[in-house]
Design a protein around this motif. Sequence first.
Motif, PDB file in Angstrom:
ATOM      1  N   LEU A 112      12.465  -5.417  -7.602  1.00  0.00           N
ATOM      2  CA  LEU A 112      11.006  -4.755  -8.329  1.00  0.00           C
ATOM      3  C   LEU A 112      11.284  -3.546  -7.561  1.00  0.00           C
ATOM      4  CD1 LEU A 112       7.463  -4.887  -9.467  1.00  0.00           C
ATOM      5  CD2 LEU A 112       7.728  -5.933  -6.959  1.00  0.00           C
ATOM      6  N   TRP A 113      10.803  -2.354  -7.724  1.00  0.00           N
ATOM      7  CA  TRP A 113      10.427  -0.890  -7.650  1.00  0.00           C
ATOM      8  C   TRP A 113       9.188  -0.038  -7.927  1.00  0.00           C
ATOM      9  CZ3 TRP A 113      14.728   1.722  -6.059  1.00  0.00           C
ATOM     10  CH2 TRP A 113      16.134   1.384  -6.329  1.00  0.00           C
ATOM     11  N   VAL A 114       8.388  -0.004  -6.820  1.00  0.00           N
ATOM     12  CA  VAL A 114       7.257   1.016  -7.127  1.00  0.00           C
ATOM     13  C   VAL A 114       7.030   2.008  -6.983  1.00  0.00           C
ATOM     14  CG1 VAL A 114       5.377  -1.227  -6.720  1.00  0.00           C
ATOM     15  CG2 VAL A 114       6.679   0.028  -5.045  1.00  0.00           C
ATOM     16  N   ARG A 115       6.248   2.956  -8.015  1.00  0.00           N
ATOM     17  CA  ARG A 115       6.393   4.594  -6.833  1.00  0.00           C
ATOM     18  C   ARG A 115       4.109   4.922  -6.386  1.00  0.00           C
ATOM     19  NH1 ARG A 115       8.538   8.940 -10.066  1.00  0.00           N
ATOM     20  NH2 ARG A 115       7.597   8.557 -12.593  1.00  0.00           N
ATOM     21  N   ALA A 116       3.900   5.382  -6.088  1.00  0.00           N
ATOM     22  CA  ALA A 116       2.532   6.268  -6.008  1.00  0.00           C
ATOM     23  C   ALA A 116       2.883   7.927  -7.092  1.00  0.00           C
ATOM     24  CB  ALA A 116       1.978   6.440  -4.945  1.00  0.00           C
ATOM     25  N   TYR A 117       1.789   8.577  -7.353  1.00  0.00           N
ATOM     26  CA  TYR A 117       1.459   9.410  -8.423  1.00  0.00           C
ATOM     27  C   TYR A 117       0.275   9.509  -7.612  1.00  0.00           C
ATOM     28  CZ  TYR A 117       0.022   6.920 -12.676  1.00  0.00           C
ATOM     29  OH  TYR A 117      -0.247   6.179 -13.223  1.00  0.00           O
ATOM     30  N   GLY A 118      -0.611   9.683  -7.407  1.00  0.00           N
ATOM     31  CA  GLY A 118      -1.601   9.588  -7.944  1.00  0.00           C
ATOM     32  C   GLY A 118      -2.595   8.391  -6.894  1.00  0.00           C
ATOM     33  N   THR A 119      -4.165   8.891  -6.360  1.00  0.00           N
ATOM     34  CA  THR A 119      -4.650   7.838  -6.093  1.00  0.00           C
ATOM     35  C   THR A 119      -5.249   7.129  -6.835  1.00  0.00           C
ATOM     36  OG1 THR A 119      -5.841   9.610  -5.309  1.00  0.00           O
ATOM     37  CG2 THR A 119      -4.393   8.476  -3.599  1.00  0.00           C
ATOM     38  N   GLY A 120      -5.636   6.081  -6.248  1.00  0.00           N
ATOM     39  CA  GLY A 120      -6.481   4.955  -7.653  1.00  0.00           C
ATOM     40  C   GLY A 120      -6.949   3.910  -7.193  1.00  0.00           C
ATOM     41  N   GLU A 121      -7.911   2.864  -6.992  1.00  0.00           N
ATOM     42  CA  GLU A 121      -8.403   2.123  -6.437  1.00  0.00           C
ATOM     43  C   GLU A 121      -7.472   0.327  -6.280  1.00  0.00           C
ATOM     44  OE1 GLU A 121     -11.214   1.518  -5.997  1.00  0.00           O
ATOM     45  OE2 GLU A 121     -11.893   3.713  -6.945  1.00  0.00           O
ATOM     46  N   GLU A 122      -7.497  -0.485  -6.024  1.00  0.00           N
ATOM     47  CA  GLU A 122      -7.038  -1.274  -5.732  1.00  0.00           C
ATOM     48  C   GLU A 122      -6.870  -2.733  -6.798  1.00  0.00           C
ATOM     49  OE1 GLU A 122      -8.336  -3.805  -1.974  1.00  0.00           O
ATOM     50  OE2 GLU A 122      -7.805  -1.411  -1.083  1.00  0.00           O
ATOM     51  N   GLY A 123      -5.775  -2.677  -6.680  1.00  0.00           N
ATOM     52  CA  GLY A 123      -5.600  -4.002  -8.093  1.00  0.00           C
ATOM     53  C   GLY A 123      -4.332  -5.310  -8.060  1.00  0.00           C
ATOM     54  N   ILE A 157       1.041  -1.399  -0.053  1.00  0.00           N
ATOM     55  CA  ILE A 157      -0.059  -0.114   0.115  1.00  0.00           C
ATOM     56  C   ILE A 157       0.406   1.039   0.051  1.00  0.00           C
ATOM     57  CG2 ILE A 157      -2.039   1.078   0.802  1.00  0.00           C
ATOM     58  CD1 ILE A 157      -2.553  -1.698   2.799  1.00  0.00           C
ATOM     59  N   VAL A 158       0.998   2.235  -1.123  1.00  0.00           N
ATOM     60  CA  VAL A 158       1.818   3.327  -1.868  1.00  0.00           C
ATOM     61  C   VAL A 158       1.541   4.255  -1.358  1.00  0.00           C
ATOM     62  CG1 VAL A 158       3.837   3.616  -2.872  1.00  0.00           C
ATOM     63  CG2 VAL A 158       2.724   2.040  -2.511  1.00  0.00           C
ATOM     64  N   PRO A 159       1.428   4.546   0.325  1.00  0.00           N
ATOM     65  CA  PRO A 159       1.754   6.294   0.448  1.00  0.00           C
ATOM     66  C   PRO A 159       2.306   7.245  -0.869  1.00  0.00           C
ATOM     67  CG  PRO A 159       2.387   5.468   2.050  1.00  0.00           C
ATOM     68  CD  PRO A 159       2.362   4.879   1.102  1.00  0.00           C
ATOM     69  N   VAL A 160       1.216   8.295  -1.046  1.00  0.00           N
ATOM     70  CA  VAL A 160       1.459   9.212  -2.462  1.00  0.00           C
ATOM     71  C   VAL A 160       2.575   9.998  -2.305  1.00  0.00           C
ATOM     72  CG1 VAL A 160       0.366  10.514  -4.147  1.00  0.00           C
ATOM     73  CG2 VAL A 160      -0.089   8.841  -3.326  1.00  0.00           C
ATOM     74  N   GLY A 161       3.153  10.937  -2.630  1.00  0.00           N
ATOM     75  CA  GLY A 161       4.147  11.826  -2.484  1.00  0.00           C
ATOM     76  C   GLY A 161       5.724  11.777  -2.642  1.00  0.00           C
ATOM     77  N   GLY A 162       6.267  10.114  -2.820  1.00  0.00           N
ATOM     78  CA  GLY A 162       7.461   9.768  -1.936  1.00  0.00           C
ATOM     79  C   GLY A 162       8.121   9.644  -3.923  1.00  0.00           C
ATOM     80  N   GLY A 220      -2.712   5.016 -10.171  1.00  0.00           N
ATOM     81  CA  GLY A 220      -2.245   6.164  -9.645  1.00  0.00           C
ATOM     82  C   GLY A 220      -0.408   5.243  -9.426  1.00  0.00           C
ATOM     83  N   LEU A 221      -0.779   3.947  -9.614  1.00  0.00           N
ATOM     84  CA  LEU A 221       0.739   3.146  -9.517  1.00  0.00           C
ATOM     85  C   LEU A 221       1.857   3.032 -10.433  1.00  0.00           C
ATOM     86  CD1 LEU A 221       1.208   0.875  -6.612  1.00  0.00           C
ATOM     87  CD2 LEU A 221       2.115  -0.410  -8.321  1.00  0.00           C
ATOM     88  N   GLU A 222       2.826   3.286 -10.062  1.00  0.00           N
ATOM     89  CA  GLU A 222       4.030   2.602 -11.669  1.00  0.00           C
ATOM     90  C   GLU A 222       4.676   1.680 -10.408  1.00  0.00           C
ATOM     91  OE1 GLU A 222       5.503   5.553 -14.338  1.00  0.00           O
ATOM     92  OE2 GLU A 222       5.681   6.615 -12.082  1.00  0.00           O
ATOM     93  N   ALA A 223       5.103   0.249 -11.798  1.00  0.00           N
ATOM     94  CA  ALA A 223       6.721  -0.382 -10.991  1.00  0.00           C
ATOM     95  C   ALA A 223       7.199  -0.800 -12.066  1.00  0.00           C
ATOM     96  CB  ALA A 223       5.272  -1.793 -11.130  1.00  0.00           C
ATOM     97  N   LYS A 224       8.298  -1.357 -12.093  1.00  0.00           N
ATOM     98  CA  LYS A 224       9.339  -1.769 -12.803  1.00  0.00           C
ATOM     99  C   LYS A 224      10.287  -3.007 -12.177  1.00  0.00           C
ATOM    100  CE  LYS A 224      11.723   1.373 -14.765  1.00  0.00           C
ATOM    101  NZ  LYS A 224      13.460   1.904 -14.828  1.00  0.00           N
ATOM    102  N   VAL A 225      10.879  -3.505 -12.979  1.00  0.00           N
ATOM    103  CA  VAL A 225      12.306  -4.405 -12.499  1.00  0.00           C
ATOM    104  C   VAL A 225      13.291  -4.198 -12.725  1.00  0.00           C
ATOM    105  CG1 VAL A 225      12.398  -7.115 -12.077  1.00  0.00           C
ATOM    106  CG2 VAL A 225      10.616  -6.887 -12.367  1.00  0.00           C
ATOM    107  N   GLU A 226      13.823  -3.122 -12.206  1.00  0.00           N
ATOM    108  CA  GLU A 226      16.076  -3.233 -12.629  1.00  0.00           C
ATOM    109  C   GLU A 226      16.866  -3.751 -12.010  1.00  0.00           C
ATOM    110  OE1 GLU A 226      17.846   0.315 -12.704  1.00  0.00           O
ATOM    111  OE2 GLU A 226      16.116   0.966 -14.182  1.00  0.00           O
ATOM    112  N   GLY A 286      -1.471  -4.325  -4.614  1.00  0.00           N
ATOM    113  CA  GLY A 286      -1.102  -3.879  -4.838  1.00  0.00           C
ATOM    114  C   GLY A 286      -2.600  -1.807  -4.859  1.00  0.00           C
ATOM    115  N   ALA A 287      -2.491  -1.265  -3.968  1.00  0.00           N
ATOM    116  CA  ALA A 287      -3.233  -0.149  -3.707  1.00  0.00           C
ATOM    117  C   ALA A 287      -2.035   1.283  -3.162  1.00  0.00           C
ATOM    118  CB  ALA A 287      -3.876  -0.058  -2.722  1.00  0.00           C
ATOM    119  N   THR A 288      -2.674   2.047  -3.655  1.00  0.00           N
ATOM    120  CA  THR A 288      -2.064   3.698  -3.160  1.00  0.00           C
ATOM    121  C   THR A 288      -3.072   4.206  -2.437  1.00  0.00           C
ATOM    122  OG1 THR A 288      -3.453   5.009  -5.355  1.00  0.00           O
ATOM    123  CG2 THR A 288      -1.143   3.990  -5.348  1.00  0.00           C
ATOM    124  N   GLN A 289      -2.365   5.398  -1.983  1.00  0.00           N
ATOM    125  CA  GLN A 289      -2.928   5.879  -0.876  1.00  0.00           C
ATOM    126  C   GLN A 289      -2.885   7.134  -0.054  1.00  0.00           C
ATOM    127  OE1 GLN A 289      -2.825   4.222   3.538  1.00  0.00           O
ATOM    128  NE2 GLN A 289      -4.843   4.609   4.360  1.00  0.00           N
TER     129      GLN A 289
END
Length: 395
Positions: A82-93, A44-49, A72-78, A111-114
Amino acid sequence: MKNTLKFLFVLVAIVAAACGGGNSGTPNGPSATLRMQPQISGVIVPVGGGWWEATQIRGGTKPYDTFDNVGGLEAKVEDDVLWVRAYGTGEEGEIVVYDESLPSQQVKIKGATQAVPMSSNAGESFSLTAGQSRQFNVRGGIPGYTVISSNPAVAVASISRSAVVTVTAQSIAGDSDIVVTDATGVTTLKVKVTVQVSASSTSPALKADPESITAPANTIHEVIISGGTAPYTVKSAVTFDNTRDSNTNLATASISGSVVTITLVAAGLARVVVTDSVGQSITISVTINPDLIKVAPIKYDVNENFRGDILFLIDGGTKPYAPLFSLDDQPFIRITMNNANPNPNMIVTVERCVDADRVIPIDIYDTKLIRQTVTLTIKNGTAQCVDRIRPPPPP
């Protein structure tokens, strides 16, 4: 080069699962089953980081990739992470990591954003004298903040891209509400500023910043006293009716100059009374709540050359926990939140040197968005300081 690693402050539900879905499989070797290590059930990713290192990817056949349906969530593997970040709020998925054999080899987590409530290190109010300025940082909400002053004749305010608000007192005495609004235009933070203009010999009004404290037992807090006529004295009391003056069962208080240090001992309602040399007094209301988050230590000082890990133990509230702090402070520290049972903790690592002592407040939230704030001070040293070298973050 100075490390520019961004930090995402993530609420992670780490589950020590021994079976289930694509997360099982042989532990070693190139033909091992695609899996996450350590295994996690979701984030569950708080927005703003910034970007956060969620977990490592093992097994399968490289290259790895991801897709998700979390608003509102982005994910990638590098580099197998596994890296994730939240840029906005949205539904769970779901967040899906797959290897070259898609769809036969894939692992999924929730995953979810908050968005968390907006807060700052300024408290609910503070005072300025004419021409004086003060800065405070803003955290929470959805970044993209704006600020207004309800009474620009008394005080004007501006906000930087790194979410630092600067308030400057004008030459007219009075009150002004400094209102910060996030990118949604709905969530706001309000701080009351009182401007004092006095050329008389009359003692100015006694002020306390903050005027009230709500926190768990076994925590220590500082209150700044201004106005009145120094020197100041302080005493603590359990009740609001003067029946048990100077009883220290709930809270103890001491003063050095204009700084009152209050130690919360046990649950209940207490007060701290500060009196100046001409008899003016002000009361600081104290609520000690045993159900709030407890963090130890509540304050920590470290030299900029320190290269170890700083451990904060966490208890109370409702797990799991998430840390959040100012965008302006993000280049200087790295945070790892460990929510696994039985001893949740937060590890902070100093990343960069400082030009002067830097005080960094860190808010720790539980799942009900109850907050506790700890303070880390990075001391500017006399010896040469070298920034910590770390791999660059994902773009």
